[in-house]
Design an enzyme around this catalytic site. Structure first.
Site, PDB file in Angstrom:
ATOM      1  N   CYS A  84      -1.788  -6.573   1.971  1.00  0.00           N
ATOM      2  CA  CYS A  84      -0.552  -6.768   2.746  1.00  0.00           C
ATOM      3  C   CYS A  84      -0.682  -6.160   4.137  1.00  0.00           C
ATOM      4  CB  CYS A  84       0.640  -6.141   2.029  1.00  0.00           C
ATOM      5  SG  CYS A  84       0.931  -6.820   0.395  1.00  0.00           S
TER       6      CYS A  84
ATOM      7  N   ARG B  74       2.627 -13.944  -2.698  1.00  0.00           N
ATOM      8  CA  ARG B  74       2.529 -14.216  -1.255  1.00  0.00           C
ATOM      9  C   ARG B  74       3.014 -15.640  -1.009  1.00  0.00           C
ATOM     10  NH1 ARG B  74      -0.415  -9.801   0.259  1.00  0.00           N
ATOM     11  NH2 ARG B  74      -1.679  -9.013  -1.462  1.00  0.00           N
TER      12      ARG B  74
HETATM   13  C1  BEZ Z   1      -2.436  -5.622  -1.754  1.00  0.00           C
HETATM   14  O1  BEZ Z   1      -3.509  -5.091  -1.545  1.00  0.00           O
HETATM   15  O2  BEZ Z   1      -1.708  -6.032  -0.839  1.00  0.00           O
HETATM   16  C2  BEZ Z   1      -2.001  -5.825  -3.165  1.00  0.00           C
HETATM   17  C3  BEZ Z   1      -2.945  -6.094  -4.119  1.00  0.00           C
HETATM   18  C4  BEZ Z   1      -2.534  -6.250  -5.422  1.00  0.00           C
HETATM   19  C5  BEZ Z   1      -1.211  -6.142  -5.769  1.00  0.00           C
HETATM   20  C6  BEZ Z   1      -0.270  -5.911  -4.794  1.00  0.00           C
HETATM   21  C7  BEZ Z   1      -0.667  -5.762  -3.474  1.00  0.00           C
END
Ligand code: BEZ
Length: 236
Positions: free
Chosen positions: A52, A135
């Site tokens: 993110c 997402r």
């Molecule tokens: C992230 O790195 O943005 C992420 C990865 C797995 C679950 C939630 C967020």
């Protein structure tokens, strides 16, 4: 099961569901506040997570480019406002990623601790996660109609060149009454809509119009110069 989980997911061609929310840039009334603009409403799973963070830095760095295409950005996660503010401050003050640094996120990030908006837009997909939004990317036109939707799982960061290509392609299709073929980029040939009858199609196939090329009766293309596309769509 609570009522909100039973709401149908919005689809392409639907009016964007309405909501009021608190964001890092103040309250919003969606989509009314964006009338006359394209808007990308996108969700991310959680603040203070690496994928993110890479996405927010990239999106914020490209914000002006999207704005030039009359497209505003609105983010969302099911975190609270103070988490959002702390995360965005950390991004600005501490993170350098692929040469992008001191990145200020100036577009609104919605707090959605009640998950109201996430449910409304089908951003919670329990097979992937029941506590974090996937997402999701909703492309909404100036009349508040959903024109394209892309979903990615938690582990897959988005391709921002593709998100920009979608905004430009949708606007090009509207402006020139055409469709865009596989992997289209501004300057590539565009698809001329299929004519209503075989007679018209045959006439078009045999047409000497220099800018139209037909591969078969149902598949004709024409050129629109890159400069013409971009000067029609991008703000000066
Ligand atoms: C992230 O790195 O943005 C992420 C990865 C797995 C679950 C939630 C967020």
């Amino acid at each position: 099961m609570c009522d909100e989980t039973l709401k149908p997911m919005p689809r392409i061609g639907d009016k964007a569901p309405e909501f009021k929310a608190v964001t890092t840039q103040g309250p919003i009334n969606f989509p009314a506040d964006y009338s006359g603009s394209w808007v990308i409403l996108f969700s991310h799973p959680a603040d203070f997570t690496p994928v993110c963070t890479s996405e927010f830095i990239t999106f914020a760095s490209l914000e002006q480019q999207f704005n030039q295409a009359n497209c505003k950005l609105v983010g969302l996660s099911v975190d609270g406002l103070y988490s959002h503010i702390a995360w965005l401050r950390t991004i600005k003050e501490k993170i350098e990623y692929k040469g992008m640094k001191n990145v200020e996120v100036n577009f609104p990030l919605i707090e959605d601790i009640t998950m109201n908006v996430a449910h409304l837009y089908g951003m919670l997909q329990p097979g992937e996660s029941s506590t974090k939004a996937v997402r999701a990317v909703f492309f909404i036109d100036p009349k508040g109609i959903i024109r394209a939707i892309i979903y990615y799982p938690l582990s897959l960061g988005r391709n921002f060149d593709e998100l920009y290509r979608v905004i430009i392609a949708l606007q090009t299709a509207d402006a020139f009454s055409i469709a865009t073929p596989a992997d289209w980029q501004p300057g590539d040939d565009v698809i001329v809509p299929t004519a209503g009858s075989c007679g018209v199609a045959k006439e078009r196939m045999e047409s000497k119009a220099e800018d139209i090329k037909c591969y078969d009766w149902f598949f004709c293309t024409k050129k629109i110069a890159k400069e013409k596309v971009l000067s029609t769509i991008l703000k000066k």
